[in-house]
Design a protein around this motif. Sequence first.
Motif, PDB file in Angstrom:
ATOM      1  N   ALA A  46       0.712  -1.465   0.011  1.00  0.00           N
ATOM      2  CA  ALA A  46       0.490   0.278   0.207  1.00  0.00           C
ATOM      3  C   ALA A  46       0.949   1.106  -0.268  1.00  0.00           C
ATOM      4  O   ALA A  46       0.424   1.992  -0.781  1.00  0.00           O
ATOM      5  CB  ALA A  46      -1.445  -0.326   1.206  1.00  0.00           C
TER       6      ALA A  46
ATOM      7  N   LYS B 175       7.510   1.574   2.527  1.00  0.00           N
ATOM      8  CA  LYS B 175       9.271   0.589   2.518  1.00  0.00           C
ATOM      9  C   LYS B 175       9.763   1.772   1.686  1.00  0.00           C
ATOM     10  O   LYS B 175      10.924   0.847   1.776  1.00  0.00           O
ATOM     11  CB  LYS B 175       7.996   0.336   1.025  1.00  0.00           C
TER      12      LYS B 175
ATOM     13  N   GLY C 146      -0.457  -0.573  -4.427  1.00  0.00           N
ATOM     14  CA  GLY C 146      -0.381   0.922  -3.984  1.00  0.00           C
ATOM     15  C   GLY C 146       0.670   2.258  -3.792  1.00  0.00           C
ATOM     16  O   GLY C 146       0.431   3.305  -4.687  1.00  0.00           O
TER      17      GLY C 146
ATOM     18  N   GLY D  39      -6.875   3.243  -9.125  1.00  0.00           N
ATOM     19  CA  GLY D  39      -5.517   2.208  -9.737  1.00  0.00           C
ATOM     20  C   GLY D  39      -5.949   0.816  -8.874  1.00  0.00           C
ATOM     21  O   GLY D  39      -6.050   0.726  -7.598  1.00  0.00           O
TER      22      GLY D  39
ATOM     23  N   GLU E   6      -6.905  -9.146  -2.356  1.00  0.00           N
ATOM     24  CA  GLU E   6      -7.394  -9.614  -0.946  1.00  0.00           C
ATOM     25  C   GLU E   6      -9.343  -9.677  -2.091  1.00  0.00           C
ATOM     26  O   GLU E   6     -10.417 -10.356  -1.647  1.00  0.00           O
ATOM     27  CB  GLU E   6      -8.282  -9.416  -0.456  1.00  0.00           C
TER      28      GLU E   6
HETATM   29  P1  AMP Z   1       1.685  -3.812   3.198  1.00  0.00           P
HETATM   30  O1  AMP Z   1       1.423  -4.320   4.199  1.00  0.00           O
HETATM   31  O2  AMP Z   1       2.019  -2.175   2.224  1.00  0.00           O
HETATM   32  O3  AMP Z   1       2.420  -4.058   2.466  1.00  0.00           O
HETATM   33  O4  AMP Z   1       0.186  -3.481   1.956  1.00  0.00           O
HETATM   34  C1  AMP Z   1      -0.792  -4.780   1.939  1.00  0.00           C
HETATM   35  C2  AMP Z   1      -2.005  -4.252   1.511  1.00  0.00           C
HETATM   36  O5  AMP Z   1      -1.476  -2.707   0.195  1.00  0.00           O
HETATM   37  C3  AMP Z   1      -2.901  -5.014   0.806  1.00  0.00           C
HETATM   38  O6  AMP Z   1      -4.000  -5.134   1.498  1.00  0.00           O
HETATM   39  C4  AMP Z   1      -3.255  -4.573  -0.384  1.00  0.00           C
HETATM   40  O7  AMP Z   1      -5.007  -4.530  -0.500  1.00  0.00           O
HETATM   41  C5  AMP Z   1      -3.354  -3.370  -0.703  1.00  0.00           C
HETATM   42  N1  AMP Z   1      -3.047  -2.892  -1.777  1.00  0.00           N
HETATM   43  C6  AMP Z   1      -2.037  -3.041  -2.682  1.00  0.00           C
HETATM   44  N2  AMP Z   1      -2.304  -2.215  -3.919  1.00  0.00           N
HETATM   45  C7  AMP Z   1      -2.967  -1.393  -3.883  1.00  0.00           C
HETATM   46  C8  AMP Z   1      -4.059  -0.441  -4.531  1.00  0.00           C
HETATM   47  N3  AMP Z   1      -3.450   0.304  -6.115  1.00  0.00           N
HETATM   48  N4  AMP Z   1      -4.412   0.485  -4.040  1.00  0.00           N
HETATM   49  C9  AMP Z   1      -5.200   0.263  -2.689  1.00  0.00           C
HETATM   50  N5  AMP Z   1      -4.320  -0.576  -1.721  1.00  0.00           N
HETATM   51  C10 AMP Z   1      -3.545  -1.635  -2.750  1.00  0.00           C
END
Ligand code: AMP
Length: 397
Positions: free
Chosen positions: A197, A202, A221, A293, A324
């Motif tokens: 996200a 990161k 994201g 997106g 998810e």
């Molecule tokens: P992280 O814990 O930072 O690795 O983020 C994981 C989360 O990022 C997951 O729950 C995904 O649903 C979310 N995520 C990935 N891509 C997107 C996006 N394009 N928009 C919103 N959330 C996202």
Amino acid sequence: MTTIDQYDFSNKRALIRVDFNVPLNERMEVSDETRIKAAMPTVQLILEKGGSVVLMSHLGRPKSGPEAKFSLRHVKPALEKLLGKEVKFAENCIGEEANKLSSGLKAGEVLLLENLRFHKEEEAGDEFFAGRLAEHGDCYVNDAFGTAHRAHASTTIVARFFPKDKMFGHLVAGEIESIDKVLNSDEKPVLAIIGGAKVSSKITILESLLPKVDRLIIGGGMAYTFVKAGGGKIGNSLVEDEYLETAAELLKQAEAQNVSVYLPEDTRIADEFRNDASTDVCPTDTIPDGWMGLDIGPETVKRFEEVIGSSKIILWNGPMGVFEMDSFAQGTISIAKALVVATEAGSFTLVGGGDSVAAVNKYGLAERVSYVSTGGGAMLEYLEGKELPGIAAIREG
Ligand code: AMP
């Protein structure tokens, strides 16, 4: 450094810090045995070598003192089933009863101690408490990578009481070896795929990976902050405006260090953050207002597959989209599959971090990549180049 393969365990009691922090269902049964299974190679080897075993772990987050729902007694049946033998249980991880049980252990026997976190001294890293834990063993084995970044009594301080008789279990040794393989590889190209996200969570890992990798894929994201930093229009996609400069700076650093960066060219967009939203595909830098997106697009999938297919060492952390929801899982599934193909072709593939591990498990691909890391936070800190207290405690002295 001694490993459990070299050490002579005959008639010795091995005090092992394991990670049995497993999920329980409403009947208080273990609903996912992965972590217990992961500790089995270490436990079995020590038993085969004529030792006995004292297992200690935390479970959940008890607030102050013992709470029935966090008792490690709930883990005993699953452990007995996996070991194929009876396991003794101590109602308190320290004290007279526990000492009586541990000192009476015969070769081949296993004792499980009650939740370490029923004592606040565990997380405080209390030395006196660690000393009382140390009374249970003739040697100490750390096989809990997930807590290696914490200087708790059972993960770090207890090692002081075993200056010559401390070692890593197979699980921790495997984690260290796999991450070191990515960080210090002679083989090239080395690729890191970072998704999820937020840039904010990161950024440290991205910065510390730059000198170690040849290629960097940024998805999920967090990619939209990079696209916006480059002047793109990202509609209502997730963005961290306060990180625009950081993102631009990272891209500059990557260029200076000859790291090729791959951002998503196209994006699966949605008009709402819902699985059944209307969707479309468009270039990532021209997302219309009102649309967001939520996954990488098909052209990006192809491009990323090529990059993965031509890399030798690959680290993956973080999903490519909102996996998810089935409508936005395709990008993440494709990356997981491309990793399997690369593994079969001889590349080394390491998957780490909660959501990417959940993804390879969900798609049944965990057995088909080179290594799946169990330690989320600990793995990230190790990748960031931090010295983990639990690892240092074994290496020192
Ligand atoms: P992280 O814990 O930072 O690795 O983020 C994981 C989360 O990022 C997951 O729950 C995904 O649903 C979310 N995520 C990935 N891509 C997107 C996006 N394009 N928009 C919103 N959330 C996202």
